[in-house]
Design an enzyme around this catalytic site. Structure first.
Site, PDB file in Angstrom:
ATOM      1  N   HIS A 122     -53.179  13.700-106.558  1.00 44.72           N
ATOM      2  CA  HIS A 122     -52.501  15.049-106.540  1.00 44.72           C
ATOM      3  C   HIS A 122     -52.796  16.079-105.471  1.00 44.72           C
ATOM      4  O   HIS A 122     -53.826  15.963-104.813  1.00 44.72           O
ATOM      5  CB  HIS A 122     -53.002  15.580-107.804  1.00 44.72           C
ATOM      6  CG  HIS A 122     -54.507  16.393-107.932  1.00 44.72           C
ATOM      7  ND1 HIS A 122     -54.929  17.425-107.388  1.00 44.72           N
ATOM      8  CD2 HIS A 122     -55.666  15.603-108.284  1.00 44.72           C
ATOM      9  CE1 HIS A 122     -56.221  17.683-107.534  1.00 44.72           C
ATOM     10  NE2 HIS A 122     -56.699  16.591-108.297  1.00 44.72           N
ATOM     11  N   ASP A 151     -61.039  17.427-103.839  1.00 47.31           N
ATOM     12  CA  ASP A 151     -60.193  17.487-105.070  1.00 47.31           C
ATOM     13  C   ASP A 151     -58.817  18.004-104.838  1.00 47.31           C
ATOM     14  O   ASP A 151     -58.741  19.108-104.861  1.00 47.31           O
ATOM     15  CB  ASP A 151     -61.069  18.301-106.092  1.00 47.31           C
ATOM     16  CG  ASP A 151     -60.351  18.086-107.315  1.00 47.31           C
ATOM     17  OD1 ASP A 151     -59.443  17.284-107.662  1.00 47.31           O
ATOM     18  OD2 ASP A 151     -60.423  18.938-108.285  1.00 47.31           O
ATOM     19  N   GLU A 185     -51.709  18.962-111.193  1.00 43.90           N
ATOM     20  CA  GLU A 185     -52.949  18.458-111.774  1.00 43.90           C
ATOM     21  C   GLU A 185     -54.038  19.435-112.426  1.00 43.90           C
ATOM     22  O   GLU A 185     -54.633  19.296-113.418  1.00 43.90           O
ATOM     23  CB  GLU A 185     -53.581  17.326-110.967  1.00 43.90           C
ATOM     24  CG  GLU A 185     -54.586  16.533-111.707  1.00 43.90           C
ATOM     25  CD  GLU A 185     -55.908  17.073-111.811  1.00 43.90           C
ATOM     26  OE1 GLU A 185     -57.138  16.565-112.519  1.00 43.90           O
ATOM     27  OE2 GLU A 185     -56.273  18.123-111.009  1.00 43.90           O
ATOM     28  N   GLU A 186     -54.172  20.356-111.551  1.00 44.33           N
ATOM     29  CA  GLU A 186     -55.173  21.561-111.698  1.00 44.33           C
ATOM     30  C   GLU A 186     -54.768  22.291-113.006  1.00 44.33           C
ATOM     31  O   GLU A 186     -55.626  23.250-113.526  1.00 44.33           O
ATOM     32  CB  GLU A 186     -55.523  22.214-110.406  1.00 44.33           C
ATOM     33  CG  GLU A 186     -56.074  21.376-109.278  1.00 44.33           C
ATOM     34  CD  GLU A 186     -57.346  20.972-109.611  1.00 44.33           C
ATOM     35  OE1 GLU A 186     -58.074  21.001-110.768  1.00 44.33           O
ATOM     36  OE2 GLU A 186     -58.116  20.264-108.745  1.00 44.33           O
ATOM     37  N   GLU A 210     -58.927  10.117-107.523  1.00 45.24           N
ATOM     38  CA  GLU A 210     -59.828  11.214-107.557  1.00 45.24           C
ATOM     39  C   GLU A 210     -61.190  10.861-107.042  1.00 45.24           C
ATOM     40  O   GLU A 210     -61.503   9.656-106.754  1.00 45.24           O
ATOM     41  CB  GLU A 210     -60.322  11.652-108.817  1.00 45.24           C
ATOM     42  CG  GLU A 210     -59.024  12.080-109.680  1.00 45.24           C
ATOM     43  CD  GLU A 210     -58.906  13.754-109.361  1.00 45.24           C
ATOM     44  OE1 GLU A 210     -59.572  14.130-108.754  1.00 45.24           O
ATOM     45  OE2 GLU A 210     -57.776  14.265-109.844  1.00 45.24           O
ATOM     46  N   HIS A 396     -63.760  22.889-106.402  1.00 45.06           N
ATOM     47  CA  HIS A 396     -63.503  24.005-107.082  1.00 45.06           C
ATOM     48  C   HIS A 396     -64.616  25.251-106.349  1.00 45.06           C
ATOM     49  O   HIS A 396     -64.408  26.235-107.064  1.00 45.06           O
ATOM     50  CB  HIS A 396     -63.653  24.001-108.507  1.00 45.06           C
ATOM     51  CG  HIS A 396     -62.405  23.066-108.973  1.00 45.06           C
ATOM     52  ND1 HIS A 396     -62.120  23.190-110.358  1.00 45.06           N
ATOM     53  CD2 HIS A 396     -61.811  21.999-108.432  1.00 45.06           C
ATOM     54  CE1 HIS A 396     -61.192  22.225-110.577  1.00 45.06           C
ATOM     55  NE2 HIS A 396     -61.065  21.456-109.608  1.00 45.06           N
TER      56      HIS A 396
END
Length: 428
Positions: A122, A151, A185-186, A210, A396
């Protein structure tokens, strides 16, 4: 003295033993041309990763997502794929789904074989527009830092450069090699979940890129994530003078939450926890409305179905008959469940890593949050393997997200060899 020939009964076992020794020796060492190309591809991959990190692409930043989609599509076209930048009209509306969902990039490479292999990642991140200014891509020792680098921009770069290695090898023994990179995706993939499921249903193997965590673990199972929303409508009245004229929504909400506490089955991995609530407007007013939200986790797809039925059954029992109670349940991500096909493919990955003198950890018990691999697994009979990406840390987080550069070559080698051997039928 007459010549004595060696008996065939001696020669055959000797030849068989020699053949086995040569096979084991070959298996113990990396395939030289693949490994050499993986090494050559490390710096170009870092260059691609720099370019991707320098395009801000938060899940709600449609301009940034369109820009990064065009960047990815351009590189896939250069590699010879049939490429489309897709826009979705099939949106599964969740509580926090934005009005417009970002694009996806799909590329199909047609080969001469029969196996269908899919690579997913993603391009959206959790970061807000403008944060890149003070945190550009940088390399510090054996780590590359950047917003979204772990990510999941590393996953995109790995896919692109795995295909580059295959092209340099002139390898086309697969039937189709499909790439799908989505931009939502998030936020639980509301726009592309159905596409991922549909395309994956036709595949023999799906690899999800991922990150592999700090130790490069392949994952065959992930937790499912759900959310429950409870709304109670009552009737306002004066809390001092006429409380009996009202219908206390807070009382009813409390009753509902207490009677739902037994829906969790922790020993089976099913968890329901109420985490947010709100009721009332003033101290002296009987609350006319009360709401609550819950986080739900499950290890099996069927558990969410059972939980939703349980919630609907519970709200039929009310403390205050005059109140109106409504509950909504949404599957933000289904669980990814380990399958025999996935075990076989991941197990072969261990063999490939041994050629590099490395060990590869495979986990088939769900850990952490869900991923798009779970949508890929919903209808396919093929293997689905998660965690094919680089090792890293800090997803994140602010100014702490990185990937480990020394995992680039092993991961390129792993992905390339997996695709080659599956295509050739080496792995049944």
């Amino acid at each position: 003295m007459p010549h004595q020939s060696t008996a065939p009964s001696v020669i055959r076992p000797l030849m068989a033993a020699l053949a086995m020794a040569f096979a084991l020796a070959a298996q113990a060492a990396p395939v030289a041309d693949v490994h050499a190309l993986a090494q050559q591809e490390q710096q170009p991959l870092l260059d691609t990763l720099r370019d991707l990190v320098h395009i801000e692409s938060g899940s709600k930043d449609i301009e940034g997502l369109n820009q990064i989609a065009e960047r990815i599509a351009g590189q896939l076209k250069q590699l010879g794929g049939a490429v489309e930048v897709l826009q979705t009209s099939d949106v599964y509306r969740l509580d926090d789904t934005p009005e417009k969902v970002g694009p996806a990039v799909q590329a199909v490479f047609k080969g001469t074989g029969t196996k269908k292999i899919m690579l997913i990642a993603h391009m959206d991140t959790v970061y807000l527009k403008g944060m890149l200014k003070g945190q550009p891509f940088r390399i510090d020792g054996d780590k590359a830092y950047g917003l979204g680098i772990s990510d999941d921009k590393q996953g995109i770069a790995l896919i692109l450069h795995t295909i580059a290695v295959l092209q340099k090898l002139n390898f086309k023994d697969y039937g189709t090699l499909t790439v799908l990179i989505n931009g939502d995706e998030e936020i639980s993939s509301p726009g592309w979940r159905s596409t991922i499921t549909r395309v994956a249903a036709e595949q023999d193997v799906v690899f999800s890129f991922e990150g592999g965590g700090t130790d490069g673990t392949l994952r065959l199972a992930t937790s499912g994530i759900g959310a429950a929303y409870l709304t109670v409508q009552g009737k306002a009245s004066h809390a001092g003078a006429k409380p009996e004229d009202g219908v206390n929504a807070l009382y009813e909400l409390s009753h509902q939450l207490l009677q739902m506490k037994d829906l969790s089955k922790t020993d089976e991995g099913l968890k329901l926890n109420w985490t947010v609530s709100k009721a009332g407007t003033n101290r002296n007013v009987i609350p006319a409305e009360a709401t609550a939200q819950a986080d739900a986790r499950a290890l099996r797809v069927a558990d969410f179905d059972g939980l939703e039925k349980g919630l609907q059954e519970k709200v039929k029992s009310k403390l205050l008959p005059a109140s109106k109670v409504d509950v909504k349940f949404e599957v933000r991500r289904p669980p990814l469940e380990a399958s025999d096909a996935s075990r076989r493919v991941a197990g072969y990955g261990k063999v490939i890593y041994q050629e590099l003198g490395m060990s590869l950890n495979v986990v088939e018990k769900a850990t952490g949050g869900g991923t798009d691999a779970a949508f890929a697994a919903l209808k396919t009979k093929g293997a689905v393997v998660e965690g094919m990406g680089l090792s890293g840390y800090g997803a994140h987080s602010n100014d702490a997200e990185y990937v480990q550069i020394n995992t680039i070559v092993p991961r390129l080698y792993l992905a390339t060899r997996m695709i080659m051997d599956i295509s050739r039928g080496v792995l049944k």
